[in-house]
Design an enzyme around this catalytic site. Sequence first.
Site, PDB file in Angstrom:
ATOM      1  CB  CYS A   1     -15.640 -60.675   4.775  1.00  0.00           C
ATOM      2  SG  CYS A   1     -13.957 -60.976   5.307  1.00  0.00           S
TER       3      CYS A   1
ATOM      4  CB  CYS B   1     -13.280 -60.761   2.059  1.00  0.00           C
ATOM      5  SG  CYS B   1     -13.491 -62.170   3.160  1.00  0.00           S
TER       6      CYS B   1
END
Length: 115
Positions: free
Chosen positions: A41, A44
Amino acid sequence: MRQVRQPILLDRPIAVSDASFDRVTADTTVPVLVDFYADWCGPCKIMAPLLDDVARRKSGEVLVTSSIPDKNPATGMRFGIRGIPTLILFRQGKEVGRRVGAVPAADIESLLNAS
């Protein structure tokens, strides 16, 4: 054979699993911030240094943890994780605040001040 134990370093996020989640969030005297994330991600990865900084600055005041919903599906389902990153703040095992998506440092601080 003697087992060598390493100290738990609380100045960085620590991993929690389906098996350890309740114990960590409920049996901790300080608030627990859980970062639900995935290695693949992009947002993230943007959040990671911010959370590392929070863990360092707030060591002893807040426990910063991380959980990968793909590897811990029961916890992800239980808390309705539909997007990552998702940050959830727990006090005495109860959710008291949540942020979804990449957020600025000020939003993390605001979340930490949730009652």
